[in-house]
Structure formats: structure tokens, C-alpha cells
Design a protein around this motif. Structure first.
Motif, PDB file in Angstrom:
ATOM      1  N   TRP A 132       0.891  -1.206   0.060  1.00 44.24           N
ATOM      2  CA  TRP A 132      -0.018  -0.169  -0.039  1.00 44.24           C
ATOM      3  C   TRP A 132       0.881   1.166   0.145  1.00 44.24           C
ATOM      4  CZ3 TRP A 132       0.027   3.064   4.664  1.00 44.24           C
ATOM      5  CH2 TRP A 132      -0.830   4.101   4.746  1.00 44.24           C
ATOM      6  N   LEU A 136       1.350   4.384  -2.956  1.00 47.16           N
ATOM      7  CA  LEU A 136       1.267   5.659  -2.516  1.00 47.16           C
ATOM      8  C   LEU A 136       2.433   6.258  -3.026  1.00 47.16           C
ATOM      9  CD1 LEU A 136       0.040   6.017   0.930  1.00 47.16           C
ATOM     10  CD2 LEU A 136      -1.454   6.247  -1.069  1.00 47.16           C
ATOM     11  N   CYS A 219       0.896  10.970   7.226  1.00 51.06           N
ATOM     12  CA  CYS A 219       0.341   9.669   7.778  1.00 51.06           C
ATOM     13  C   CYS A 219      -0.099   9.660   9.177  1.00 51.06           C
ATOM     14  CB  CYS A 219       1.513   8.678   7.586  1.00 51.06           C
ATOM     15  SG  CYS A 219       0.776   7.129   7.879  1.00 51.06           S
ATOM     16  N   SER A 285      -2.867  10.521   4.729  1.00 54.89           N
ATOM     17  CA  SER A 285      -3.578   9.413   4.779  1.00 54.89           C
ATOM     18  C   SER A 285      -4.306   9.429   6.112  1.00 54.89           C
ATOM     19  CB  SER A 285      -2.453   8.207   4.851  1.00 54.89           C
ATOM     20  OG  SER A 285      -3.061   7.134   5.375  1.00 54.89           O
ATOM     21  N   GLN A 309      -6.451  10.571   1.407  1.00 58.36           N
ATOM     22  CA  GLN A 309      -6.963   9.219   1.084  1.00 58.36           C
ATOM     23  C   GLN A 309      -7.468   8.595   2.367  1.00 58.36           C
ATOM     24  OE1 GLN A 309      -4.497   5.577   0.646  1.00 58.36           O
ATOM     25  NE2 GLN A 309      -4.954   5.699  -1.286  1.00 58.36           N
ATOM     26  N   LYS A 311      -8.033   5.847   5.092  1.00 58.27           N
ATOM     27  CA  LYS A 311      -7.141   4.920   5.322  1.00 58.27           C
ATOM     28  C   LYS A 311      -7.487   3.393   5.430  1.00 58.27           C
ATOM     29  CE  LYS A 311      -3.291   5.204   8.956  1.00 58.27           C
ATOM     30  NZ  LYS A 311      -2.576   6.198   8.063  1.00 58.27           N
ATOM     31  N   ASP A 327      -8.273   4.923  -4.111  1.00 55.16           N
ATOM     32  CA  ASP A 327      -9.034   5.011  -2.918  1.00 55.16           C
ATOM     33  C   ASP A 327     -10.072   4.024  -2.464  1.00 55.16           C
ATOM     34  OD1 ASP A 327      -7.144   6.987  -2.965  1.00 55.16           O
ATOM     35  OD2 ASP A 327      -8.463   8.667  -2.854  1.00 55.16           O
TER      36      ASP A 327
END
Length: 523
Positions: A132, A136, A219, A285, A309, A311, A327
Motif C-alpha cells: 500500500w 502511494l 500519515c 492518509s 486518502q 485509511k 482510494d
């Protein structure tokens, strides 16, 4: 750090993901996990050695809640081996389950839960999350520093009675070989995460973020976490300007002056536009579903330069869904085993889910959680190729029950959807029980109450009456109608109130739609 060096660290993380073996499909993974743990106490009790199919497994092992596994976990914490999985745990992580911050006083449903991690379960996290992250990096061409959500040290270093560590740094989920890259890319040095004083932690975090003019990636977990940090820019503006202009020290660490960052920050204080601070921020995120949805919208407004995005559903216990490059949160199909219980109690596999229906998550992990009902509820959004799209809709365990109405967080989240900004439902006990709709006065024209706030409360009241028990209680006079409660900065009030309680073990503060804890009084 130069853009070239940042880029090399991002490429290193992407290369690590490319080298990960493709995780096994659910059936292969499950049977291998059961065979590996057939000699454990739990494996012997449920005859893991005789299981040859998914059907055998579901027939042999009942669905478990935490209360069923707690005695096994307690013994593992004492250092006992071969209980739920082979050997000793690599670590434990603490989670509040339905939420210590939300449990009504005197009801033990919010007690902290200790989740064991094995070497296998950490490898499973890695197999789901590193690909993942690699997507990104490629899609958003990340080339600058990042901020990994480092919460203040809410408890001192902790070990169980058996000497097993409690708590893991984020990089540990992705493998020790990621540590150097995570450290080098982090806009906020890791020592900040060890600061126990929340005010000092926030000041140090903001100082480093303000210096990171090339910030590329945030993040996070809860979007409210970063909204609270942004509020601190004004609250601690004087201290931040002094540090940026003159330098200083915090927590035994020297902080350099940075006149460029000071100029950017001064410009931000005039405009309120985060693009002045972080013009190259490309990606955020964060949670964006269920009760986190309104805060995700607010964060998008505050960070218009970045793509946010959602999560997916990453739990302390394991991975339920991971976003793809479009997404879309896709149910985990490799490196783990998921089931889903419908409202009638039937337990289904992913391919049996029906679009538009909601389900309770049942997960089997390499960390000794077998057919574990973790309290999360999801809704199926249909297929994306061969996989199912699912979205988190709330916790099944959190509820309020003043007179028999049994409101759940999932239901209340739906009732509050569509309201602008902050909204939270609060139960009011006493001679005339009712619910109050807590709203941010800034969204409704002031603190004295307005027609818009009354209209919002009636909109929620109408939605609540879709619950027949609630409608009956109002009709019989057991409950009063929902009324608005306007407050100044209610989100900030809740986060400040929750912060010391979080030190009991929940490092991530979640803002619920339904706050059933009577100790939170925003007036």
C-alpha cells in the motif's frame, strides 16, 4: 534534507515492498496458521490438527469475543509459551476496544484490552501495508519529508509481568529494515514521541513541522489529531515564533533558529492558509469514515493543497481493508482470514456479501485471534473486480441506554450525517432524561442559539425516531426531545478532556458520534 536524499529513502521503502513475497490466499494462509499452532493449548482444545478446510474450521471453532480470550492472553502476558500461538508474543499492544473514553461510568465495557503480536502477525501487517505504501509513493511521486503521527508518550515504557514489551513504534509494523528510512524522512524526530508533557510535545512537534517547508506526506490516524495540532499554531504562536527566530532547547534537545520558517509562519498567522507553510504537501492518509467523516472534511478544507486518502480499516488486532490506488477500501483477501456476520447472526465469507448490507467483522489473525469479533461494523459497497469494497460504519459495542432505547454509535453516526462541522450526541440523565446535540457555535452563528441549530436538532431527532424504542420512549414521555447545545470549540474541548484519560493506554483519541461518558461536560 535535500529532495534527492528524500527521494532515495522513498525509493528504498518502495524497493522493500517490491521484495515482499506475495501473501498466501486466505484458505492457504488459514490452514498453514492452524497447522503451525496445532500444538498450542488453544489448538489442542479446538482440534486444529484435524482441520482440513474452511468448513472444518468454522464448524470446530466458535466466534469469540475478547472476554473469551482474555484468560489465555493474561497467561501469555505472564510469559507462558504455546498458549494461543507457538512460542511467546513478540509484543502486546493496548487498545480500548469500545473505548475507555466512551464507556458509561460503572460499566466495564471500556476497559483496556491487550492484543498479542506474534512474529507471524507482524509479517502479515508488513505484507498488507508495505505494498500500500509503495503504491502511494509511486502514484503521488513522493519526494519530500513526511510526518508519521507520533503521539506524545502517554505511558512510560511498559512491560508485562513476563517481561514482554507493550507498544510498538509504527516502523516495527513494517519491519526493522524500514527504521532508517522512516527516521530520515520524518519531519519530526523520533525523540519527540518520548516527550510525556503534552504541551511540550505539541510545541516540539509544531516547531519541526514549521521548519519542514518541503513536507510531502502526512500519515495520520484520526483527522481530529491534526486539526488539534493546527489549533496549536495559534495557541502557541508566541512560543513558536521565539523558537524559530532565536532557537532554544526542549526536552534536552537544542533547537536551531530558522528565519525562513519564522517568515512563513508569520505569513500564515496573517492568512490562515496552510499552503503558505507546506506548499508541496501532496498526500494525507487518515481515517475518513463513520464518526471521523466530518473531521476528514474539515481537514480537507484546512489542507486544500493535498489529496486525502481514507485509511481503510487498520485495527490494532489486524488488517481488515486497505485502500487501492483509486482510494477504494478492499477487504483483505491474502495474508489473513475474514468473515462477516449479518444482522441475523449468519456468518458469511467475503464473496457472499451483499451490496448495501452491513456486517460485523470476524477476523482470524496470526496473533492468536481465532474467529474474533472485534466490534467493528462495515457496509459492503459492491465489487471492485474480484474483490469486495467495504467501508467502516462504526463500533457495535458503544451504545447509550437511558430508558431502553439502546442507541448505538453506528446508528447515531448515520443520524448526524449531513450536519456541517462538529456534531456529537450526549445523553443527559436525571429526572428528565434526554439527549443534547452538541454543536460548534461557529457553524451556527453564535453561542445563544439560532434557528439553524434548532433545525439541526430536529433533523437529528427525526432520524433518531427511526429507532422504534427511541420513538416509543419519546412518545411515552420517558425521554425528552433532542435539543441543541452550542459550545465554543467543542472539538478542542473534547480532545483536551480526553488527553489525560488517554494516558491509561489508548494512544489514539477517537472522537465518537455518541459520547456516553457522563464525565465529559462541555459547559
Amino acid at each position: 534534507m535535500s529532495e534527492l536524499r528524500c527521494k532515495s529513502h522513498w525509493e528504498h521503502l518502495k524497493a522493500l515492498a517490491d521484495r515482499i513475497p506475495t501473501p498466501a490466499d486466505a484458505r492457504t494462509w488459514l490452514l498453514a496458521t492452524l497447522a503451525r499452532n496445532s500444538g498450542t493449548e488453544f489448538g489442542r482444545r479446538y482440534s486444529f490438527g484435524t482441520i482440513r478446510s474452511i468448513r472444518d474450521y468454522r464448524a470446530a471453532v466458535p466466534v469469540h469475543g475478547y472476554e473469551h480470550l482474555a484468560p489465555y492472553i493474561a497467561r501469555m502476558a505472564e510469559g507462558e509459551e504455546d498458549v494461543l500461538f507457538q512460542g511467546r508474543p513478540a509484543a502486546f499492544e493496548c487498545t480500548s476496544g469500545s473505548g475507555a473514553l466512551n464507556a458509561p461510568a460503572g460499566q466495564g465495557g471500556g476497559a483496556a484490552r491487550y492484543i498479542p503480536y506474534s512474529v507471524q502477525s507482524l509479517e502479515d501487517f508488513r505484507g498488507a501495508l508495505l505494498p500500500w505504501l509503495a503504491d502511494l509513493i509511486a502514484v503521488h511521486d513522493l519526494s519530500g519529508p513526511a510526518y508519521w503521527s507520533i503521539s506524545p508518550a502517554l505511558r512510560r515504557e511498559e512491560r508485562t509481568a513476563g517481561g514482554i514489551p507493550v507498544g510498538l513504534a509504527d516502523y516495527r509494523y513494517l519491519g526493522e529494515e524500514t527504521r532508517d528510512a522512516f527516521s530520515a524522512l520524518s519531519a519530526v524526530p523520533f525523540w519527540v514521541g518520548a516527550v510525556e508533557d503534552a504541551a511540550v510535545w505539541r510545541l516540539a512537534t509544531l516547531y519541526h513541522l514549521l521548519r519542514a517547508g518541503e513536507l510531502a506526506f502526512l500519515c495520520l490516524w484520526s483527522p481530529s489529531f491534526f486539526l488539534r495540532l493546527l489549533a496549536g499554531l495559534e495557541e502557541q504562536a508566541e512560543s513558536l515564533l521565539l523558537l524559530l527566530r532565536d532557537g532554544g532547547s526542549l526536552h534536552g534537545h537544542s533547537l536551531e533558529a530558522d528565519t525562513g520558517a519564522a517568515r512563513r509562519f508569520s505569513a500564515y498567522l496573517q492568512s490562515g492558509d496552510t499552503r503558505v507553510l507546506w506548499p508541496r504537501l501532496a498526500l494525507v492518509s487518515a481515517w475518513a469514515d463513520a464518526s471521523a467523516a466530518p473531521y476528514a472534511r474539515l481537514l480537507r478544507q484546512r489542507l486544500p493543497q493535498a489529496h486525502l486518502q481514507p485509511k481503510g480499516l487498520l485495527c490494532t488486532e489486524g488488517v481488515v481493508s486497505v485502500p487501492d490506488v483509486r482510494d477504494r477500501a478492499l477487504a483483505l483477501r491474502k495474508g489473513g482470514f475474514l468473515e462477516f456476520a449479518d444482522r441475523d447472526g449468519s456468518v458469511l465469507l467475503e464473496e457472499e456479501l451483499v451490496e448495501g448490507q452491513s456486517y460485523r467483522v470476524i477476523m482470524t489473525t496470526g496473533g492468536g485471534l481465532y474467529r474474533y469479533a472485534n466490534g467493528d461494523q462495515v457496509r459492503c459497497l459492491g465489487r471492485a473486480g474480484e474483490r469486495m469494497r467495504i467501508v467502516f460504519v462504526g463500533r457495535t459495542e458503544l451504545h447509550s441506554d437511558l430508558v431502553g432505547e439502546k442507541l448505538t454509535d453506528v446508528f447515531v453516526t448515520a443520524c448526524l450525517s449531513g450536519l456541517p462541522g462538529f456534531a456529537m450526541l450526549l445523553p443527559v440523565t436525571g429526572e428528565h432524561p434526554c439527549y443534547r446535540l452538541l454543536l460548534d457555535a461557529r457553524d451556527y452563528g453564535g453561542s445563544r442559539g439560532t434557528r439553524a441549530a434548532e433545525a439541526a436538532a430536529w433533523q437529528v431527532e427525526s432520524a433518531l425516531r427511526d429507532n422504534p424504542q427511541y420513538a416509543y420512549a419519546v412518545r411515552m414521555g420517558q425521554l425528552g426531545e433532542t435539543r441543541p447545545l452550542l459550545a465554543e470549540e467543542p472539538l478542542e474541548q473534547y480532545l483536551r478532556w480526553a488527553e489525560p484519560l488517554a494516558r491509561a493506554g489508548q494512544s489514539v483519541i477517537k472522537v465518537p458520534a455518541l459520547c456516553a461518558n457522563p464525565d465529559f461536560i462541555p459547559w
